[in-house]
Write a protein that holds these residues in place. Structure first.
Motif, mmCIF file in Angstrom:
data_model
loop_
_atom_site.group_PDB
_atom_site.id
_atom_site.type_symbol
_atom_site.label_atom_id
_atom_site.label_comp_id
_atom_site.label_asym_id
_atom_site.label_seq_id
_atom_site.Cartn_x
_atom_site.Cartn_y
_atom_site.Cartn_z
ATOM 1 N N GLY A 42 -20.244 12.591 12.367
ATOM 2 C CA GLY A 42 -21.278 14.172 12.181
ATOM 3 C C GLY A 42 -20.427 14.814 11.243
ATOM 4 O O GLY A 42 -19.959 16.050 11.498
ATOM 5 N N ALA A 43 -20.461 14.283 9.612
ATOM 6 C CA ALA A 43 -20.431 14.900 8.705
ATOM 7 C C ALA A 43 -21.700 14.293 8.044
ATOM 8 O O ALA A 43 -22.787 13.802 7.945
ATOM 9 C CB ALA A 43 -19.420 14.217 7.930
ATOM 10 N N THR A 44 -22.095 15.897 6.624
ATOM 11 C CA THR A 44 -22.878 15.574 6.104
ATOM 12 C C THR A 44 -22.204 14.458 4.672
ATOM 13 O O THR A 44 -21.517 14.918 4.712
ATOM 14 C CB THR A 44 -23.689 16.292 5.825
ATOM 15 O OG1 THR A 44 -23.206 17.898 6.479
ATOM 16 C CG2 THR A 44 -24.423 16.563 4.573
ATOM 17 N N PRO A 45 -23.243 13.459 4.511
ATOM 18 C CA PRO A 45 -22.531 12.788 3.714
ATOM 19 C C PRO A 45 -23.178 13.031 1.860
ATOM 20 O O PRO A 45 -23.766 14.598 1.852
ATOM 21 C CB PRO A 45 -24.211 11.514 3.536
ATOM 22 C CG PRO A 45 -25.149 11.485 4.488
ATOM 23 C CD PRO A 45 -24.373 13.360 4.709
ATOM 24 N N PRO A 46 -22.348 12.969 1.087
ATOM 25 C CA PRO A 46 -22.489 13.856 -0.267
ATOM 26 C C PRO A 46 -23.598 13.347 -0.897
ATOM 27 O O PRO A 46 -24.013 12.217 -0.939
ATOM 28 C CB PRO A 46 -21.099 12.857 -0.972
ATOM 29 C CG PRO A 46 -21.086 11.485 -0.289
ATOM 30 C CD PRO A 46 -20.893 11.757 1.456
ATOM 31 N N VAL A 47 -23.533 14.427 -2.143
ATOM 32 C CA VAL A 47 -25.399 13.608 -3.135
ATOM 33 C C VAL A 47 -24.680 12.820 -3.935
ATOM 34 O O VAL A 47 -23.027 12.691 -4.126
ATOM 35 C CB VAL A 47 -24.964 15.158 -3.881
ATOM 36 C CG1 VAL A 47 -26.211 14.634 -4.598
ATOM 37 C CG2 VAL A 47 -25.900 16.351 -2.992
#
Length: 456
Positions: free
Chosen positions: A203-208
């Motif tokens: 449920g998290a946004t991956p890093p760049v």
């Protein structure tokens, strides 16, 4: 030991972190593999980073954190995925998989996906990779490479003993530490779609991401600790200056623009943009690094140079008796030596002759300089040096010019036997300044010893 590739990655991360108003560079020690986990290695990483200017004296530095201390969170995340139906238990072994697929090279075939197994000792927990679609990785260097999910096997996230594997541990640690940008070597790119799937499943946004080009040797082979000199500590121990190492490492895959490459770190940091890093392999050119280092050595003040040389003026590098060292004498030679060194460790061979009781023995130099007629040169120099009024470089040079003229030789040819007799080597500091520092009595004694060795 701290790989120069890791040092480059660290410097790029450091530059990006410091460019942001509240940017943080996070040092995490991934110490869950006990076979590769020793306190002295951890200390080596921290001290190597500090040597290139990355340490907790700067507010941008955070850590070190230790992965092993977050083990409970790793297990919790793995169970969270199992409870949500994003992972399942598997009791297949390698032999069974090979028997089903007919190959030892194919990935897992999903045999246990719908068996509904619960955990018992020995069953691994596998991530349920989506059957369709693709995983797109946003990479600041490589654009947006995509990976078909059908090509990603249902990979293990927890072993048969319940311990989470590195992939999920890494993702959970990044989540807990607030990592939103990851700059690392391209060898990790193949892991990225799996990690990105885990980020999304939790449920998290991956890093760049930003995957740096591989570093290669002169044969265009990836730098290997088994074949190449790759440890940052080894280069520092040879007398490469930290500032020179930083400057050179920053240029492995990126350039500041313009014709000038030797720049202070602050300027390199201000100009650095990870988006401008190349995708092609970066050649680790030791000759170029050494030339860089020589420029940095010559840019030091004499006082800085003297301070920087100190480690190589003591054991185990010094070949003279400790009590024979004279700091004032070294200071007289330092400015002469500074213009000739490529690495600081070379200082020992440039000054050892003045602190040793006798001239160093170097058979190759002796053979090269002591040609027929060398004894005549040495005798002429010995007689005139014994009688010269002023013992200074100019007077000593004039005497040597007279000896050369008397033997119909150029000065360079005539002084070679004298240089080897006094300093032991054919190459070194300016001869006449060296004789001035050594003094009349010791110079005459060494000329006598050379003549005796020649048999006259």
């Amino acid at each position: 030991m701290f790989h120069v590739g890791g040092a480059r990655s660290a410097l790029y991360n450091w530059a990006v972190a410091r460019q942001q108003p509240d940017g943080k560079f996070v040092l995490r020690i991934e110490d869950t593999d006990q076979a590769r986990n020793k306190a002295e290695w951890i200390d080596g990483i921290i001290s190597a980073l500090a040597a290139i200017g990355i340490n907790d004296a700067d507010p941008a530095f955070e850590g070190p954190y230790f992965q092993s201390r977050n083990a409970d969170r790793h297990r919790e995340a793995a169970q969270q995925l199992y409870t949500a139906g994003r992972a399942y238990y598997c009791d297949c072994n390698r032999e069974q998989l090979q028997e089903r697929t007919g190959s030892q090279h194919l990935g897992y075939d999903g045999f246990c996906r719908e068996r509904g197994l619960e955990y018992v000792e020995g069953r691994a927990l596998r991530f349920r990779t989506p059957d369709e679609g693709e995983t797109v990785v946003v990479d600041l260097i490589r654009g947006e490479p995509s990976f078909p999910n059908s090509a990603i096997e249902d990979f293990v996230i927890a072993r048969g003993d319940g311990s989470p594997v590195f992939l999920i541990a890494n993702v959970v640690d990044d989540l807990d530490e607030g990592i939103n940008q990851v700059i690392r070597g391209e060898e990790h790119l193949s892991n990225t779609p799996k990690q990105q799937l885990l980020w999304e499943a939790l449920g998290a946004t991956p890093p760049v991401w930003a995957h740096l080009p591989v570093i290669v040797n002169e044969k265009r082979q990836k730098l290997s600790k088994r074949r190449d000199k790759v440890a940052l500590e080894d280069y520092l121990a040879e007398g490469y200056l930290p500032d020179a190492m930083v400057n050179y490492l920053m240029l492995l895959g990126w350039g500041p623009g313009g014709d000038v490459e030797i720049l202070p770190y602050e300027e390199l940091e201000a100009k650095f943009r990870v988006e401008d890093v190349n995708t092609s392999p970066a050649f680790f050119d030791i000759k170029k690094l050494t030339a860089f280092n020589g420029d940095y050595v010559r840019a030091l003040s004499v006082e800085q140079f003297i301070d920087a040389c100190q480690p190589w003026l003591r054991e185990p590098y010094a070949t003279w008796r400790p009590e024979a060292f004279d700091a004032d004498v070294f200071a007289k030679l330092a400015e002469l030596a500074q213009t000739r060194l490529a690495t600081l460790s070379e200082i020992t061979k440039y000054v050892d002759w003045v602190f040793l009781d006798e001239a160093p023995e170097d058979e190759a130099s002796w053979t090269k300089a002591m040609k027929p007629g060398a004894d005549v040169i040495l005798k002429g120099a010995r007689e005139r040096y014994a009688a010269v009024d002023a013992w200074d470089a100019d007077s000593l040079k004039t005497v040597m010019e007279e000896v050369a003229a008397a033997n119909e030789l150029k000065l360079g040819k005539a002084q070679a036997p004298v240089r080897v007799a006094v300093t032991g080597r054919t190459v070194g500091l300016p001869l006449f300044e060296s004789l001035e520092v050594l003094g009349r009595e010791r110079t005459l004694a060494r000329l006598d010893a050379a003549l005796a060795k020649l048999g006259g």
